[in-house]
Design an enzyme around this catalytic site. Structure first.
Site, mmCIF file in Angstrom:
data_model
loop_
_atom_site.group_PDB
_atom_site.id
_atom_site.type_symbol
_atom_site.label_atom_id
_atom_site.label_comp_id
_atom_site.label_asym_id
_atom_site.label_seq_id
_atom_site.Cartn_x
_atom_site.Cartn_y
_atom_site.Cartn_z
ATOM 1 C CG HIS A 70 -11.775 -34.149 8.481
ATOM 2 N ND1 HIS A 70 -11.313 -35.386 9.359
ATOM 3 C CD2 HIS A 70 -12.751 -33.506 9.205
ATOM 4 C CE1 HIS A 70 -12.124 -35.228 10.497
ATOM 5 N NE2 HIS A 70 -12.933 -34.345 10.428
ATOM 6 C CG ASP A 119 -8.601 -37.253 8.553
ATOM 7 O OD1 ASP A 119 -8.307 -36.433 8.058
ATOM 8 O OD2 ASP A 119 -9.883 -37.740 9.108
ATOM 9 C CB SER A 225 -12.729 -34.078 13.594
ATOM 10 O OG SER A 225 -14.049 -34.675 13.225
#
Length: 292
Positions: A70, A119, A225
């Site tokens: 992502h 992911d 992230s």
């Protein structure tokens, strides 16, 4: 084959249309300030022309960075807009550390941007990293043969995260911008099993590693992230998403790396012998042709 040239024209045209639409990627609360020498495998992913940090990653070889898919949504087909920074403690410095542009980005072909399943992404760097003992080193991938579904014994219940993300507690649904940290921060988090995680949230899958705090206040957040969830010098997870940042009683979801070793190894093997210069020339020629 490292790059599917049957689809190359389409990808380049998509990239050109996306070139002016780069935005922040959403996604350490609590913890303490630390230095890159504590975790020399950490990578700051930055936009090439602004040097602004937007996601984390981890160095798994002299030419490969592992991160979250992502994080790559806006740059996947524009790899030259992504620069990996290694050997740097601060996210706002541009003079120290090594700055290496991305050559290609490989996100898992079953990544779902809505659910954030699968992911995981790999970034092939344009040139090799120069290792520096204690400052720039690789993190080890897990050995899937020796791992069980329940990692309690292997991890002793504890994992670590580190990054340059927001330090503010953020409730779920809060879309206000958070300021990423200038300094590297690290925190220990508690591991919970799949069954425990699923009891708290039906979003949990066996491709996740969940971490949890009953009282909250320690978690990954925007800017973290893609960074590693690790124990000692082995990466077990990739920071993916959570219900807010640092909220009590809510699990955080991390991509479980040992479930994706086939993807990692096959991708790296496919690109290991392909000359980067050839790919660069072909991409350049197609861009010129599409703009003509």
């Amino acid at each position: 084959m490292c790059l599917c040239f049957n689809n190359l024209v389409f990808l380049i045209l998509v990239a050109i249309k996306m070139a002016h639409s780069i935005n922040d990627t959403d996604r350490i609360v609590g913890g303490t300030q630390c230095r890159i020498s504590d975790y020399p495998f950490l990578v700051s992913l930055r936009y090439t022309y602004t040097s602004r940090h937007f996601c984390g990653g981890a160095l798994i070889s002299k030419k490969w960075v592992i991160s979250a898919a992502h994080c790559m949504t806006k740059v996947r087909f524009l790899p030259w807009l992504l620069t990996a920074v290694v050997g740097e403690t601060r996210s706002d410095q541009r003079t120290s550390g090594q700055f290496i542009r991305a050559h290609q980005i490989f996100s898992h072909n079953k990544f779902d941007g809505r659910t954030l399943r699968n992911d995981i992404s790999l970034v092939l760097l344009k040139s090799d990293v120069d290792f520096v003992v204690g400052m720039i080193e690789v993190i080890h991938l897990p050995n899937a043969v020796n791992l069980s579904e329940d990692l309690t014994t292997e991890l002793n219940g504890q994992l670590s995260i580190a990054g340059w993300g927001s330090t503010e507690i953020v409730d779920v649904g809060d879309q206000s911008p958070q300021i990423t940290s200038r300094f590297l921060r690290c925190v220990n988090v508690s591991y919970i099993t799949y069954e425990e995680c699923y009891h708290l949230s039906w979003f949990a899958t066996r491709e996740h590693i969940c971490t949890f705090s009953q009282t909250g206040g320690e978690d990954s957040c925007k800017g973290d992230s893609g960074g590693p969830l690790f124990h000692e010098r082995t990466i077990y997870g990739i920071v993916s998403w959570s219900h807010g940042c640092g909220m009590p009683g809510r699990p955080s979801f991390n991509t479980r790396v040992d479930k994706y070793l086939d993807f990692i190894n096959s991708t790296m093997r496919a690109c290991s012998n392909r000359p980067i210069l050839l790919d660069s020339i072909l991409i350049f020629l197609i861009v010129i042709y599409s703009l003509a």
